[in-house]
Design a protein around this motif. Sequence first.
Motif, PDB file in Angstrom:
ATOM      1  N   MET A 213       0.835  -1.212   0.000  1.00 53.31           N
ATOM      2  CA  MET A 213       0.000   0.000   0.000  1.00 53.31           C
ATOM      3  C   MET A 213       0.867   1.258   0.000  1.00 53.31           C
ATOM      4  O   MET A 213       0.490   2.259  -0.609  1.00 53.31           O
ATOM      5  CB  MET A 213      -0.950  -0.002   1.200  1.00 53.31           C
ATOM      6  CG  MET A 213      -2.053  -1.044   1.114  1.00 53.31           C
ATOM      7  SD  MET A 213      -3.081  -0.935  -0.375  1.00 53.31           S
ATOM      8  CE  MET A 213      -3.756   0.707  -0.195  1.00 53.31           C
ATOM      9  N   ALA A 214       2.020   1.204   0.653  1.00 56.14           N
ATOM     10  CA  ALA A 214       2.913   2.363   0.668  1.00 56.14           C
ATOM     11  C   ALA A 214       3.444   2.669  -0.730  1.00 56.14           C
ATOM     12  O   ALA A 214       3.750   3.817  -1.046  1.00 56.14           O
ATOM     13  CB  ALA A 214       4.074   2.123   1.633  1.00 56.14           C
ATOM     14  N   GLY A 215       3.530   1.636  -1.586  1.00 54.36           N
ATOM     15  CA  GLY A 215       4.013   1.840  -2.946  1.00 54.36           C
ATOM     16  C   GLY A 215       2.981   2.454  -3.874  1.00 54.36           C
ATOM     17  O   GLY A 215       3.324   2.976  -4.943  1.00 54.36           O
ATOM     18  N   LEU A 216       1.726   2.375  -3.472  1.00 50.71           N
ATOM     19  CA  LEU A 216       0.651   2.942  -4.306  1.00 50.71           C
ATOM     20  C   LEU A 216       0.424   4.393  -3.935  1.00 50.71           C
ATOM     21  O   LEU A 216       0.611   4.764  -2.794  1.00 50.71           O
ATOM     22  CB  LEU A 216      -0.646   2.155  -4.094  1.00 50.71           C
ATOM     23  CG  LEU A 216      -0.618   0.689  -4.504  1.00 50.71           C
ATOM     24  CD1 LEU A 216      -1.933   0.030  -4.146  1.00 50.71           C
ATOM     25  CD2 LEU A 216      -0.345   0.535  -5.988  1.00 50.71           C
ATOM     26  N   PRO A 217       0.015   5.272  -4.772  1.00 48.74           N
ATOM     27  CA  PRO A 217      -0.197   5.114  -6.213  1.00 48.74           C
ATOM     28  C   PRO A 217       1.035   5.440  -7.044  1.00 48.74           C
ATOM     29  O   PRO A 217       0.927   5.565  -8.247  1.00 48.74           O
ATOM     30  CB  PRO A 217      -1.329   6.089  -6.484  1.00 48.74           C
ATOM     31  CG  PRO A 217      -1.098   7.202  -5.530  1.00 48.74           C
ATOM     32  CD  PRO A 217      -0.506   6.544  -4.298  1.00 48.74           C
ATOM     33  N   ALA A 218       2.197   5.556  -6.416  1.00 42.45           N
ATOM     34  CA  ALA A 218       3.412   5.901  -7.155  1.00 42.45           C
ATOM     35  C   ALA A 218       3.785   4.839  -8.187  1.00 42.45           C
ATOM     36  O   ALA A 218       4.399   5.145  -9.201  1.00 42.45           O
ATOM     37  CB  ALA A 218       4.576   6.117  -6.190  1.00 42.45           C
ATOM     38  N   GLU A 219       3.420   3.595  -7.920  1.00 37.78           N
ATOM     39  CA  GLU A 219       3.707   2.530  -8.879  1.00 37.78           C
ATOM     40  C   GLU A 219       2.436   1.727  -9.122  1.00 37.78           C
ATOM     41  O   GLU A 219       1.449   1.892  -8.409  1.00 37.78           O
ATOM     42  CB  GLU A 219       4.837   1.634  -8.364  1.00 37.78           C
ATOM     43  CG  GLU A 219       4.599   1.002  -7.013  1.00 37.78           C
ATOM     44  CD  GLU A 219       5.828   0.263  -6.479  1.00 37.78           C
ATOM     45  OE1 GLU A 219       6.829   0.150  -7.203  1.00 37.78           O
ATOM     46  OE2 GLU A 219       5.764  -0.206  -5.347  1.00 37.78           O
ATOM     47  N   SER A 220       2.473   0.884 -10.112  1.00 43.90           N
ATOM     48  CA  SER A 220       1.282   0.088 -10.430  1.00 43.90           C
ATOM     49  C   SER A 220       1.013  -0.911  -9.309  1.00 43.90           C
ATOM     50  O   SER A 220       1.906  -1.245  -8.531  1.00 43.90           O
ATOM     51  CB  SER A 220       1.488  -0.669 -11.747  1.00 43.90           C
ATOM     52  OG  SER A 220       2.438  -1.704 -11.574  1.00 43.90           O
ATOM     53  N   ALA A 221      -0.204  -1.405  -9.256  1.00 42.04           N
ATOM     54  CA  ALA A 221      -0.560  -2.397  -8.243  1.00 42.04           C
ATOM     55  C   ALA A 221       0.273  -3.659  -8.407  1.00 42.04           C
ATOM     56  O   ALA A 221       0.692  -4.269  -7.420  1.00 42.04           O
ATOM     57  CB  ALA A 221      -2.049  -2.710  -8.321  1.00 42.04           C
ATOM     58  N   ALA A 222       0.535  -4.036  -9.646  1.00 47.98           N
ATOM     59  CA  ALA A 222       1.350  -5.231  -9.900  1.00 47.98           C
ATOM     60  C   ALA A 222       2.771  -5.034  -9.385  1.00 47.98           C
ATOM     61  O   ALA A 222       3.348  -5.931  -8.758  1.00 47.98           O
ATOM     62  CB  ALA A 222       1.355  -5.564 -11.384  1.00 47.98           C
ATOM     63  N   ALA A 223       3.347  -3.858  -9.635  1.00 46.03           N
ATOM     64  CA  ALA A 223       4.706  -3.585  -9.159  1.00 46.03           C
ATOM     65  C   ALA A 223       4.746  -3.505  -7.636  1.00 46.03           C
ATOM     66  O   ALA A 223       5.675  -4.020  -6.999  1.00 46.03           O
ATOM     67  CB  ALA A 223       5.225  -2.288  -9.774  1.00 46.03           C
ATOM     68  N   ALA A 224       3.746  -2.866  -7.039  1.00 45.99           N
ATOM     69  CA  ALA A 224       3.687  -2.768  -5.576  1.00 45.99           C
ATOM     70  C   ALA A 224       3.546  -4.160  -4.969  1.00 45.99           C
ATOM     71  O   ALA A 224       4.196  -4.474  -3.957  1.00 45.99           O
ATOM     72  CB  ALA A 224       2.522  -1.877  -5.150  1.00 45.99           C
ATOM     73  N   ALA A 225       2.726  -5.006  -5.583  1.00 49.32           N
ATOM     74  CA  ALA A 225       2.538  -6.368  -5.094  1.00 49.32           C
ATOM     75  C   ALA A 225       3.843  -7.150  -5.156  1.00 49.32           C
ATOM     76  O   ALA A 225       4.217  -7.834  -4.195  1.00 49.32           O
ATOM     77  CB  ALA A 225       1.455  -7.072  -5.905  1.00 49.32           C
ATOM     78  N   ALA A 226       4.529  -7.052  -6.275  1.00 50.60           N
ATOM     79  CA  ALA A 226       5.793  -7.779  -6.448  1.00 50.60           C
ATOM     80  C   ALA A 226       6.851  -7.297  -5.460  1.00 50.60           C
ATOM     81  O   ALA A 226       7.549  -8.110  -4.848  1.00 50.60           O
ATOM     82  CB  ALA A 226       6.290  -7.627  -7.878  1.00 50.60           C
ATOM     83  N   SER A 227       6.960  -5.986  -5.267  1.00 49.48           N
ATOM     84  CA  SER A 227       7.987  -5.469  -4.360  1.00 49.48           C
ATOM     85  C   SER A 227       7.694  -5.811  -2.902  1.00 49.48           C
ATOM     86  O   SER A 227       8.601  -5.865  -2.086  1.00 49.48           O
ATOM     87  CB  SER A 227       8.150  -3.956  -4.537  1.00 49.48           C
ATOM     88  OG  SER A 227       6.983  -3.284  -4.117  1.00 49.48           O
ATOM     89  N   ALA A 228       6.431  -6.084  -2.582  1.00 49.69           N
ATOM     90  CA  ALA A 228       6.060  -6.428  -1.206  1.00 49.69           C
ATOM     91  C   ALA A 228       6.131  -7.937  -0.950  1.00 49.69           C
ATOM     92  O   ALA A 228       5.976  -8.374   0.183  1.00 49.69           O
ATOM     93  CB  ALA A 228       4.654  -5.924  -0.909  1.00 49.69           C
ATOM     94  N   GLY A 229       6.344  -8.716  -2.006  1.00 46.67           N
ATOM     95  CA  GLY A 229       6.477 -10.154  -1.827  1.00 46.67           C
ATOM     96  C   GLY A 229       5.222 -10.964  -2.092  1.00 46.67           C
ATOM     97  O   GLY A 229       5.171 -12.147  -1.774  1.00 46.67           O
ATOM     98  N   PHE A 230       4.210 -10.327  -2.684  1.00 49.88           N
ATOM     99  CA  PHE A 230       3.015 -11.082  -3.065  1.00 49.88           C
ATOM    100  C   PHE A 230       3.311 -11.856  -4.336  1.00 49.88           C
ATOM    101  O   PHE A 230       4.130 -11.430  -5.156  1.00 49.88           O
ATOM    102  CB  PHE A 230       1.825 -10.142  -3.289  1.00 49.88           C
ATOM    103  CG  PHE A 230       1.263  -9.587  -2.017  1.00 49.88           C
ATOM    104  CD1 PHE A 230       0.472 -10.372  -1.186  1.00 49.88           C
ATOM    105  CD2 PHE A 230       1.533  -8.285  -1.633  1.00 49.88           C
ATOM    106  CE1 PHE A 230      -0.045  -9.864  -0.002  1.00 49.88           C
ATOM    107  CE2 PHE A 230       1.022  -7.765  -0.456  1.00 49.88           C
ATOM    108  CZ  PHE A 230       0.233  -8.557   0.365  1.00 49.88           C
ATOM    109  N   ALA A 231       2.620 -12.974  -4.522  1.00 51.31           N
ATOM    110  CA  ALA A 231       2.820 -13.788  -5.721  1.00 51.31           C
ATOM    111  C   ALA A 231       2.429 -13.021  -6.971  1.00 51.31           C
ATOM    112  O   ALA A 231       3.085 -13.127  -8.006  1.00 51.31           O
ATOM    113  CB  ALA A 231       2.009 -15.083  -5.621  1.00 51.31           C
TER     114      ALA A 231
END
Length: 138
Positions: free
Chosen positions: A90-108
């Motif tokens: 959530m901290a990565g949003l909205p600066a990056e896409s949801a997919a990129a934020a998910a990947a950087s946080a360790g989600f599949a």
Amino acid sequence: MLAALGRPGPGADLDAARAEITALTTAGAPLDPRVAHAVRETTRTGSTATIGMAAAQVGYSPPRLRTLVRDRVGIPLARLRLWARLRTAMAGLPAESAAAAAASAGFADQAHFTRTARTLTGRTPSEILRPPTAGAPA
């Protein structure tokens, strides 16, 4: 509380009531430093530590560490890890896409991120970011 007060009004035993409130609200025993370290290590932003790695660092087996965290903190370690990942994404949003934020946080993937957000908060990431509308409950 009512039993500690005795009778309501001017003759109430306020000292007994205060002692009862203090007993109910005072923090419990301090968290074992090894448990605290394992929780910090597995939930810090960018951590790649697994529960097994953290358990080995503090000298516990993974099942024992999971039990201690659940008993002492009140939340399973796996759930704490999901909250930490959600916070990072959530901290990565909205600066990056949801997919990129998910990947950087360790989600599949993005769907895993969205399902986790909905499970933990009852809202999707986009709903969390959306400003409340006038007259709508927050």
